[in-house]
Motif scaffolding. Structure first.
Motif, PDB file in Angstrom:
ATOM      1  N   THR A  65       0.865  -1.180   0.000  1.00  0.00           N
ATOM      2  CA  THR A  65       0.000   0.000   0.000  1.00  0.00           C
ATOM      3  C   THR A  65       0.903   1.232   0.000  1.00  0.00           C
ATOM      4  N   GLU A  88      -4.778  -0.075  -7.461  1.00  0.00           N
ATOM      5  CA  GLU A  88      -5.694   0.503  -6.485  1.00  0.00           C
ATOM      6  C   GLU A  88      -5.053   0.711  -5.115  1.00  0.00           C
ATOM      7  N   LYS A  89      -3.931   0.056  -4.844  1.00  0.00           N
ATOM      8  CA  LYS A  89      -3.247   0.244  -3.559  1.00  0.00           C
ATOM      9  C   LYS A  89      -2.272   1.427  -3.589  1.00  0.00           C
ATOM     10  N   ARG A 219     -17.787  -1.420  -7.052  1.00  0.00           N
ATOM     11  CA  ARG A 219     -17.843  -2.202  -5.818  1.00  0.00           C
ATOM     12  C   ARG A 219     -19.201  -2.892  -5.723  1.00  0.00           C
ATOM     13  N   ARG A 241     -11.138  -8.622  -9.567  1.00  0.00           N
ATOM     14  CA  ARG A 241     -10.701  -7.991  -8.326  1.00  0.00           C
ATOM     15  C   ARG A 241     -11.657  -8.345  -7.198  1.00  0.00           C
ATOM     16  N   GLU A 270      -9.640  -9.165   0.568  1.00  0.00           N
ATOM     17  CA  GLU A 270      -8.388  -8.512   0.177  1.00  0.00           C
ATOM     18  C   GLU A 270      -8.464  -7.009   0.375  1.00  0.00           C
ATOM     19  N   VAL A 271      -9.659  -6.448   0.221  1.00  0.00           N
ATOM     20  CA  VAL A 271      -9.831  -5.008   0.427  1.00  0.00           C
ATOM     21  C   VAL A 271     -10.531  -4.709   1.749  1.00  0.00           C
ATOM     22  N   ASP A 272     -11.111  -5.726   2.373  1.00  0.00           N
ATOM     23  CA  ASP A 272     -11.773  -5.578   3.663  1.00  0.00           C
ATOM     24  C   ASP A 272     -11.420  -6.792   4.527  1.00  0.00           C
TER      25      ASP A 272
END
Length: 331
Positions: A65, A88-89, A219, A241, A270-272
């Protein structure tokens, strides 16, 4: 200490020697750091990243990140080359503010991800995981699967990976549907792809394959309502994704028998990270075939993406413009 004037730090794993030699022949000092035990570039702290990057002119990054505070701590750094195509990171606004160039490795992993997409389709439909478990358990019961041949496949998103998937699916005599914000009608005609809206695609498809980028507006592109539109015996494939799918809703649909199965390489956790238990439940289901965001991780795919990232770094540090389709910001 190297006498070379510029340096590149490579933090992803599996960076091949041939690409390191290319960087060194381009008069760059190359450092591949050892992170503390149990850490990698995705889990390393900001302090750990600063420690290995403080004297770097360029950074080839995997899954770190990249924040404003990190970039402000690295005034020497000029180029951030993502080994992969998702960024996105990386805080792009911060990169612009701090004068960094950000590139991605376009063209490196698309064939590998397309292969994995077909592998997940075939494995889920033919119940490969369940059949192997029957043999492990000693029963050897024959399970009846489904063909991919002559089925209707809906492709959501039509970038390079999706087009490689479509090229492969032609060999299975599939009916091909696609939904994309900007239909290329010449391409559709040449490949026999019918452009339809998302709802029609979900309603008609035997397999739905996700290849859309992850953005705030995508999303939960596949949510409970849209899962309810799919055929009861259809398969959802996600090599795009995590976050494109509401994994909690997908888990419910699968447990309640409202889908035939799923093939998943990416997960919402992965995102949460708070959804890790949902991921664990998903991958335990017998009709889910899953891999850990590794579709691009073949020997060949990694060599290709390593090479593209390295060429981008050399271009930036030499004052040249990297390939247009690889440049994200800066230059």
């Amino acid at each position: 200490m190297s006498m070379k004037s510029k340096s590149v730090v490579v933090t992803p794993k599996f960076f091949d020697e041939a690409t390191i030699r290319f960087l060194e022949k381009s008069d760059l000092s190359v450092t591949v750091p050892d992170f503390p035990e149990g850490k990698n570039d995705a889990t390393a702290t900001e302090a750990e990243l600063i420690a290995v990057l403080s004297e770097a002119d360029a950074w080839i990054v995997g899954h770190s990140t990249v924040t404003l505070s990190l970039l402000r701590s690295l005034p020497r750094l000029k180029a951030i080359a993502r080994r992969g195509v998702g960024y996105e990171k990386i805080d792009l606004k911060a990169a612009v503010e701090t004068g960094k160039v950000v590139t991605i490795a376009v063209g490196g992993n698309e064939e590998s991800v397309a292969d994995r997409t077909l592998a997940l389709m075939l494995s889920a439909a033919h119940r490969i995981r369940e059949s192997q478990q029957q043999l492990i358990d000693g029963t050897g019961t024959i399970l009846i699967g489904n063909d991919l041949y002559a089925k209707t496949v809906g492709v959501i998103g039509l970038g390079r990976i999706a087009r490689n998937v479509i090229r492969r699916l032609k060999a299975f005599d599939t009916t091909l549907l696609a939904t994309t914000p900007r239909p290329d009608h010449a391409y559709g005609k040449s490949m026999g792809v019918e452009y339809v809206g998302l709802e029609e695609l979900l309603q008609r498809s035997d397999f739905v394959s996700l290849h859309a980028p992850f953005k705030p507006e995508t999303r939960h592109l596949i949510n409970a309502d849209r899962l309810a539109m799919m055929k009861k015996d259809s398969f959802l494939i996600n090599t795009g994704r995590g976050g494109l799918v509401d994994d909690r809703a997908l888990l419910s649909a699968l447990k309640e028998g409202r889908l035939g199965g799923a093939g998943l390489d990416v997960f919402e956790s992965e995102v949460d990270p708070g959804l890790i238990e949902i991921t664990k439940e998903l991958v335990r289901l017998p009709n889910v075939v899953a891999t850990p965001h590794s579709a691009a991780s073949t020997h060949e795919g990694l060599r290709r993406t390593n090479a593209v990232a390295a060429k981008c770094v050399v271009s930036v540090l030499n004052g040249d413009t990297p390939p247009e389709d690889c440049l994200v910001v800066g230059g």
